[in-house]
Enzyme design. Structure first.
Site, PDB file in Angstrom:
ATOM      1  N   THR A 185       0.863  -1.182   0.000  1.00  0.00           N
ATOM      2  CA  THR A 185       0.000   0.000   0.000  1.00  0.00           C
ATOM      3  C   THR A 185       0.896   1.226   0.000  1.00  0.00           C
ATOM      4  O   THR A 185       1.962   1.221   0.610  1.00  0.00           O
ATOM      5  CB  THR A 185      -0.908   0.069   1.240  1.00  0.00           C
ATOM      6  OG1 THR A 185      -0.066   0.071   2.378  1.00  0.00           O
ATOM      7  CG2 THR A 185      -1.852  -1.089   1.302  1.00  0.00           C
ATOM      8  N   GLU A 331      -5.874  -3.711   0.340  1.00  0.00           N
ATOM      9  CA  GLU A 331      -6.083  -4.783   1.319  1.00  0.00           C
ATOM     10  C   GLU A 331      -7.334  -5.606   1.032  1.00  0.00           C
ATOM     11  O   GLU A 331      -7.549  -6.649   1.643  1.00  0.00           O
ATOM     12  CB  GLU A 331      -6.224  -4.188   2.736  1.00  0.00           C
ATOM     13  CG  GLU A 331      -4.947  -3.619   3.324  1.00  0.00           C
ATOM     14  CD  GLU A 331      -4.756  -2.146   3.001  1.00  0.00           C
ATOM     15  OE1 GLU A 331      -5.272  -1.683   1.967  1.00  0.00           O
ATOM     16  OE2 GLU A 331      -4.077  -1.458   3.791  1.00  0.00           O
ATOM     17  N   LYS A 440     -12.820  17.877  12.285  1.00  0.00           N
ATOM     18  CA  LYS A 440     -13.539  17.829  13.565  1.00  0.00           C
ATOM     19  C   LYS A 440     -13.782  19.253  14.041  1.00  0.00           C
ATOM     20  O   LYS A 440     -12.909  19.899  14.598  1.00  0.00           O
ATOM     21  CB  LYS A 440     -12.749  17.006  14.569  1.00  0.00           C
ATOM     22  CG  LYS A 440     -12.752  15.544  14.123  1.00  0.00           C
ATOM     23  CD  LYS A 440     -12.088  14.597  15.083  1.00  0.00           C
ATOM     24  CE  LYS A 440     -12.264  13.178  14.552  1.00  0.00           C
ATOM     25  NZ  LYS A 440     -11.143  12.310  14.769  1.00  0.00           N
ATOM     26  N   TRP A 445     -18.336  16.054  13.147  1.00  0.00           N
ATOM     27  CA  TRP A 445     -17.515  15.712  11.985  1.00  0.00           C
ATOM     28  C   TRP A 445     -18.057  16.356  10.706  1.00  0.00           C
ATOM     29  O   TRP A 445     -19.259  16.320  10.441  1.00  0.00           O
ATOM     30  CB  TRP A 445     -17.488  14.196  11.771  1.00  0.00           C
ATOM     31  CG  TRP A 445     -16.684  13.467  12.813  1.00  0.00           C
ATOM     32  CD1 TRP A 445     -16.107  14.003  13.916  1.00  0.00           C
ATOM     33  CD2 TRP A 445     -16.389  12.069  12.833  1.00  0.00           C
ATOM     34  NE1 TRP A 445     -15.461  13.025  14.636  1.00  0.00           N
ATOM     35  CE2 TRP A 445     -15.625  11.823  13.987  1.00  0.00           C
ATOM     36  CE3 TRP A 445     -16.683  10.998  12.001  1.00  0.00           C
ATOM     37  CZ2 TRP A 445     -15.147  10.566  14.330  1.00  0.00           C
ATOM     38  CZ3 TRP A 445     -16.216   9.738  12.333  1.00  0.00           C
ATOM     39  CH2 TRP A 445     -15.447   9.531  13.494  1.00  0.00           C
TER      40      TRP A 445
HETATM   41  P1  AMP Z   1      -5.595   2.013  -2.036  1.00  0.00           P
HETATM   42  O1  AMP Z   1      -5.295   0.922  -1.090  1.00  0.00           O
HETATM   43  O2  AMP Z   1      -4.413   2.794  -2.466  1.00  0.00           O
HETATM   44  O3  AMP Z   1      -6.395   1.501  -3.186  1.00  0.00           O
HETATM   45  O4  AMP Z   1      -6.508   3.079  -1.302  1.00  0.00           O
HETATM   46  C1  AMP Z   1      -7.711   2.703  -0.693  1.00  0.00           C
HETATM   47  C2  AMP Z   1      -8.427   3.917  -0.212  1.00  0.00           C
HETATM   48  O5  AMP Z   1      -8.842   4.721  -1.316  1.00  0.00           O
HETATM   49  C3  AMP Z   1      -9.710   3.614   0.511  1.00  0.00           C
HETATM   50  O6  AMP Z   1      -9.492   3.246   1.855  1.00  0.00           O
HETATM   51  C4  AMP Z   1     -10.454   4.937   0.377  1.00  0.00           C
HETATM   52  O7  AMP Z   1      -9.996   5.874   1.319  1.00  0.00           O
HETATM   53  C5  AMP Z   1     -10.041   5.399  -0.988  1.00  0.00           C
HETATM   54  N1  AMP Z   1     -11.090   5.055  -1.962  1.00  0.00           N
HETATM   55  C6  AMP Z   1     -11.140   4.014  -2.796  1.00  0.00           C
HETATM   56  N2  AMP Z   1     -12.247   4.059  -3.565  1.00  0.00           N
HETATM   57  C7  AMP Z   1     -12.931   5.165  -3.188  1.00  0.00           C
HETATM   58  C8  AMP Z   1     -14.153   5.779  -3.594  1.00  0.00           C
HETATM   59  N3  AMP Z   1     -14.907   5.285  -4.570  1.00  0.00           N
HETATM   60  N4  AMP Z   1     -14.534   6.907  -2.963  1.00  0.00           N
HETATM   61  C9  AMP Z   1     -13.778   7.443  -1.984  1.00  0.00           C
HETATM   62  N5  AMP Z   1     -12.613   6.927  -1.572  1.00  0.00           N
HETATM   63  C10 AMP Z   1     -12.193   5.799  -2.156  1.00  0.00           C
END
Ligand code: AMP
Length: 542
Positions: A185, A331, A440, A445
């Site tokens: 990640t 993940e 916050k 929130w």
């Molecule tokens: P990654 O592991 O780099 O794919 O990032 C995952 C994170 O991307 C998630 O925990 C979200 O915070 C964000 N994310 C993924 N898809 C969306 C979505 N459709 N809308 C908002 N945030 C998203």
């Protein structure tokens, strides 16, 4: 009493065998740095995959050795996915856009034995080579004619490496729980963390991704993943597309070039494409400017960050393309939710439909979601209550490679996503923030994502980000950062007027700043961390 059914392992090898037997004549079309339009069939691809597997054996690798890739979406990267995992090694995809220190950390942490990489990345690796402790072989993904000069020790040419090997390979019988692939990640804080997928998790995820109310893929589709293969297996599409036998179109180094993407989509008859909102924003702007059409495109899947309704509206109204919002994480393989309609959707009024479309969607069968408060108490599914989003399922990480799992999982074993969300009575989830990005204000929130979505709905706003800045009375208040369209003459008042009435009064940003560019992370998301650093001393107007 135990059932009496066969215990056939769910392996990526089985996807390869199925695609080869059932869909051998389907095409894989790629743009690569050494060929503007390479095309061959699944049969030919898997023939080369077997040559690759023989070549890997000759490199003296041991089962489960990690083999790193730094490459764009093209056919050689596709071959590595299958050749490496099906031969019993772990295909470790690395994002070349990460900082150099992150790349060397990741390679060393994974103890990659070989690195396969695009020719354009040779200078990057030459700069890093001294720090890469475990790598024994450097393989450049090109042919002899395009082999660059390099100081990398013993650098091999991919085409030469596989050329001399037999196209017969006896694939090992793998346990479905064996690791097949590894992806770190990007991690905005701390060191990157490795997510170790299994053959089983990838196969189950592919079944789920292909379902009609999921990505709805079928043999007749032509699919273009703009989402990189180094980002959660191109959202699993590297497995799902061959599983269903769709035509596979790969943009190579052109994924960030809207003109090239449009031409590829139109020329190859793409019916479905998947990518992050920024990609679609660029493509739609290009189409608007040139008047170009995408006649075959039926649908897009958009995720990675929140997709503004304006993108979905433009796709639908101007191009007849349906957009499905999706949410997931490295993940979670990555599919968690997809916003596909339920049976009553067509009968809803326009505004109610828009409210559904803006949500990240409902979980595909296989994963379960819940939202909890700070005391781990489950929150109601009323579409109002916010909570920390948790997920569990057979394609959700149970821990990180070489790390203790306790920090990412709650006491009941659910994975803590770090996202804040609501869930409505129909089971549709909506992300309202990252836990660390939520603003916050006076103990309540404010969702930075919702403010951003409303702001980008202004026709002259190209991109918007909201962060919390310190406030003497309320602790934090929202600051809106806007990139205006290049030819726009935009004022603070115009942006705020546009937002007024669309959000609660106390959510209104306290200030608006205009910038030429908003910083992004290596995976294309807005870097809130960078923005918070840039505006840490910002004083809001009294
Ligand atoms: P990654 O592991 O780099 O794919 O990032 C995952 C994170 O991307 C998630 O925990 C979200 O915070 C964000 N994310 C993924 N898809 C969306 C979505 N459709 N809308 C908002 N945030 C998203």
């Amino acid at each position: 009493m135990r059932g009496q059914m066969m215990n056939q392992p769910l392996t990526i090898t089985s996807i390869m065998r199925h695609a080869d037997a059932q869909h051998g004549s389907r095409e894989i079309v790629s743009v690569t740095h050494d060929n503007p339009r390479h095309r061959y069939t699944y049969t030919e691809a898997f023939r080369r995959v077997r040559k690759l597997a023989n070549a890997l054996s000759d490199l003296g690798l041991k089962p489960s050795d990690r083999i790193g890739t730094l490459a764009w979406n093209d056919y050689r990267h596709f071959e590595l996915y299958y050749g490496v995992s099906c031969a019993g090694y772990v295909c470790h995809t690395i994002n070349p856009r990460l900082f150099e220190e992150q790349i060397s950390f990741i390679v060393n942490h994974a103890e990659d034995r070989c690195l396969f990489f695009d020719a354009a990345l040779v200078p990057l690796l030459e700069g890093l080579v001294e720090q890469l402790e475990s790598v024994r072989h450097f393989v450049i993904l090109t042919d002899r004619d395009h082999m660059p000069e390099t100081s990398l020790p013993g650098a091999l040419c991919y085409e030469e490496l596989i050329e001399s090997h037999s196209d017969g390979f006896d694939w090992p019988d793998l346990d479905e729980h064996e690791a097949s692939s590894l992806c770190y990640t990007s991690g905005t804080t701390g060191d990157p963390k490795g997510v170790l997928y299994s053959h089983r998790s990838n196969v189950l995820h592919s079944y789920a991704a292909a379902l009609p109310d999921s990505m709805g893929l079928r043999a007749g589709d032509t699919v273009l993943p703009v989402v990189p293969m180094f980002h959660a297996n191109a959202w699993g599409l590297n497995y799902t597309i061959p599983m269903v036998g769709a035509k596979f179109v790969l943009p190579g180094p052109e994924s960030g070039n809207p003109g090239a993407l449009a031409e590829l989509m139109q020329g190859e008859g793409v019916t479905m494409a998947a990518g992050v909102p920024t990609v679609w924003l660029g493509l739609l702007q290009h189409l608007a400017k040139t008047g170009q059409r995408l006649d075959t495109l039926e649908r897009t899947v958009v995720g990675g960050s929140a997709c503004p309704l304006s993108i979905m509206d433009e796709f639908r109204e101007k191009h007849g393309v349906e957009t499905f919002h999706a949410w997931g994480m490295t993940e979670t393989s990555p599919l968690g939710t997809l916003c596909t309609p339920k049976s009553d959707f067509d009968s809803l009024a326009h505004d109610a439909k828009q409210a559904v479309r803006a949500k990240q969607g409902r979980p595909v069968y296989g994963v379960e979601l819940k939202i909890t408060d700070d005391n781990n108490i489950e929150q109601p599914w009323d579409g109002q209550a916010f909570g920390s989003l948790k997920i569990r399922g057979p394609w959700v990480a149970d821990g990180y490679y070489k790390l203790d799992k306790s920090s990412a999982h709650d006491s009941d074993g659910w994975f803590e996503t770090g996202d804040v969300a609501t869930i409505d009575p129909d089971g549709y989830m909506q992300i309202t923030d990252r836990t660390k990005d939520v603003i916050k204000s006076g103990g309540e929130w404010i969702s930075s994502i919702e403010l951003e979505n409303v702001a980008v709905g202004h026709p002259q706003v190209a991109e918007a980000a909201v962060i919390g800045v310190q406030h003497p009375k309320w602790a934090e208040r929202p600051l809106l950062i806007v990139v205006p369209d290049s030819d726009a003459d935009l004022t603070k008042e115009a942006v705020l007027d546009h937002m007024r009435g669309k959000i609660a009064k106390w959510w209104m940003p306290d200030d608006v700043v205009f910038v030429d560019e908003i910083p992004h992370t290596a995976t294309g998301k807005i870097s809130k961390l960078k923005l918070r650093e840039m505006y840490q001393d910002y004083t809001l107007p009294a």
